[in-house]
Motif scaffolding. Sequence first.
Motif, short mmCIF file in Angstrom:
data_model
loop_
_atom_site.label_atom_id
_atom_site.label_comp_id
_atom_site.label_asym_id
_atom_site.label_seq_id
_atom_site.Cartn_x
_atom_site.Cartn_y
_atom_site.Cartn_z
N GLU A 45 37.04 -23.26 0.54
CA GLU A 45 36.00 -22.32 0.97
C GLU A 45 36.40 -20.88 0.69
OE1 GLU A 45 33.64 -25.04 4.24
OE2 GLU A 45 34.95 -23.46 4.98
N ALA A 48 35.53 -20.54 -2.84
CA ALA A 48 34.08 -20.41 -3.00
C ALA A 48 33.57 -19.04 -2.55
CB ALA A 48 33.37 -21.51 -2.22
N GLY A 49 34.41 -18.30 -1.83
CA GLY A 49 34.00 -16.98 -1.39
C GLY A 49 33.19 -16.98 -0.11
N MET A 65 28.66 -20.71 -10.19
CA MET A 65 29.49 -21.58 -9.39
C MET A 65 28.60 -22.58 -8.66
SD MET A 65 32.15 -20.42 -6.45
CE MET A 65 30.95 -19.56 -5.48
N ALA A 66 29.07 -23.83 -8.57
CA ALA A 66 28.40 -24.81 -7.74
C ALA A 66 29.43 -25.36 -6.79
CB ALA A 66 27.79 -25.93 -8.58
N CYS A 67 29.00 -25.79 -5.62
CA CYS A 67 29.97 -26.18 -4.61
C CYS A 67 29.44 -27.32 -3.74
CB CYS A 67 30.28 -24.95 -3.74
SG CYS A 67 31.66 -25.20 -2.65
N LEU A 69 30.09 -28.73 -0.34
CA LEU A 69 30.82 -28.42 0.89
C LEU A 69 31.15 -29.71 1.64
CD1 LEU A 69 28.76 -25.32 2.06
CD2 LEU A 69 31.00 -25.34 0.98
N GLN A 70 32.12 -29.59 2.54
CA GLN A 70 32.65 -30.80 3.18
C GLN A 70 31.57 -31.69 3.81
OE1 GLN A 70 36.56 -31.53 4.89
NE2 GLN A 70 35.61 -30.93 6.81
N ALA A 133 22.56 -31.72 -6.73
CA ALA A 133 22.28 -30.29 -6.76
C ALA A 133 23.41 -29.53 -7.46
CB ALA A 133 22.09 -29.75 -5.34
N CYS A 134 24.66 -29.97 -7.25
CA CYS A 134 25.79 -29.34 -7.94
C CYS A 134 25.67 -29.49 -9.45
CB CYS A 134 27.11 -29.99 -7.53
SG CYS A 134 27.66 -29.55 -5.89
N ARG B 144 26.42 -23.15 7.68
CA ARG B 144 26.81 -23.71 6.39
C ARG B 144 25.65 -23.66 5.40
NH1 ARG B 144 31.63 -25.72 6.89
NH2 ARG B 144 31.33 -26.67 4.86
N LEU B 148 25.89 -22.03 1.76
CA LEU B 148 25.42 -22.70 0.55
C LEU B 148 24.46 -21.79 -0.23
CD1 LEU B 148 25.75 -25.62 -0.60
CD2 LEU B 148 23.46 -26.06 0.28
N LYS B 150 24.32 -18.65 -0.15
CA LYS B 150 25.06 -17.51 -0.70
C LYS B 150 25.74 -17.91 -2.00
CE LYS B 150 28.80 -14.36 0.41
NZ LYS B 150 30.08 -14.34 1.13
N ILE B 151 26.35 -19.09 -2.01
CA ILE B 151 27.03 -19.56 -3.21
C ILE B 151 26.07 -19.63 -4.39
CG2 ILE B 151 28.08 -21.60 -4.29
CD1 ILE B 151 29.38 -22.18 -1.58
N TYR B 152 24.86 -20.13 -4.13
CA TYR B 152 23.90 -20.31 -5.21
C TYR B 152 23.01 -19.09 -5.42
CZ TYR B 152 25.22 -25.20 -5.57
OH TYR B 152 25.92 -26.37 -5.77
#
Lengths: 203, 251
Positions: A45, A48-49, A65-67, A69-70, A133-134, B144, B148, B150-152
């Motif tokens: 994380e 990921a910023g 970037m794609a992520c 998350l847990q 989605a990633c 969260r 998410l 924010k990341i995208y």
Amino acid sequence: MLRLEHISKQFQSRCILGDVSLTLAKGDLLCMTGPSGIGKTTLLEIAAGIVRPDAGSRIIRFSHMACLLQDAPLLPWKTALENMDFILSARISGEKRYKNSLFWLEKMGLQEAAHKKPMEMSGGMQRRLAMAACFAGEPDLLLLDEPFAFLDALWQARIWEEIVAMNQKKGTAIFMVSHATEQLRDAGIRIVPLAASPLSIDI
Amino acid sequence: MQGCIPFIFSMGLMLTFWGFLTFFMGTGLVPSPVETFSCLAKMLLGASLWENVAISVFRGLLAISTTLFLALITGILAGLSRKTMSLITPLVVALQATPPILWITLLMIWAGTGSTVPIAVVIASLYPPLFFTVAQSVASLDPRLFSLAKIYGVKNYRLLKDLILPGIHPYLLGGLSYALGSCWKVTAVAEFFGSSRGIGAGVYWSYRMLDMPQLFSWAIILVGMGMGIEFGLIRPLRRRALAQRGIDAQA
Ligand SMILES: Nc1ncnc2c1ncn2[C@@H]1O[C@H](COP(=O)(O)OP(=O)(O)O)[C@@H](O)[C@H]1O
Ligand SMILES: [Mg+2]
């Protein structure tokens, strides 16, 4: 390129990350493994910023970037397709977004669930939706937190195939953390085991 | 038909009680139901009653939509930022602690007896609870999902449309149903003191003239419209809010 330099992080005066430096360039595939609670999610994380480290710097030259998350958050009031549309709204435009979303929903075995809301899906389906989605975002950096959680062996293998394909064909840089990596040992990729706490890494 | 029985029962009980009151206190203080309803019928045929009702409804609607707009903007901003929330909370609590009678007095001095007093008083008394409803429900949204987004790089407009508004929707419906209920009563009180027109002003003039049948007619109109709002608007809204919250809670 993603570069973390001398990152440290404490939670409630417990030091989780001591001094972590790592570099990830185009085409890299890096996997970290270790027992739960060691700080894998925290590190990802920070990469990921979305979590601020206490000290250290983060330099990022990737633009898409794609992520994963847990716990793969999703909008509970939107369908699978609408969730993808939301996540990708600033990434790809109109018609292509719709096509990409459908394509990846199908690849993740969710064509039947395109108009279902997360609560109507199983945990594994929700994870696959987040994975779709990633992938659909055409990232140049992909961060994955426990990509195999909640998945059966068949889907673990398929998703691993897609990750490798993305890395090899498009040069997508991939940084993943997972507590279970047995299936990757023979794939010949770089696995960094984490054991000592607080983490100190320099790679 | 089944649904009418409790209604008829309650009304019958009330009319009986009313009849007793008339009998014991005399028609000078408590006009009989017959006298009251014939006065009400006369008022319903005239234009002045409708004019006053229309004015009150207009004021109520204008006040509640203004309040909703203000509460949404400030509540969302406060819900998104802990710092804004802690900075603005004492101010809103002070507003909440101010009794309507204080606003009525001040506004009558400042703005005279037009529509300003009832509208401003409704805004001042409904804004704090709506603000807290919005701010707290925004703050309780899954952080969260914001990470998410924010990341995208999801745009603020989509964040508002797809994440924030649907997320606070059930709580907003609950808050709005509460606001609708008190909006009506606060408007009437403010009009009683600070306006020459509207239902509250009608009550005031009946009081000044000691026109008891007219006063009772206004009472019937006020209670009737209040019940109409409760059964026609507030309860359906609340039922939807509960159902929605149930659906989201399962997710
Ligand atoms: N927001 C937080 N507040 C307090 N402690 C946290 C927080 N996030 C993580 N931790 C703690 O940091 C440690 C590492 O967590 P995490 O990075 O999730 O580990 P992993 O992903 O390797 O299981 C855990 O002991 C966890 O309790
Ligand atoms: Mg973890």
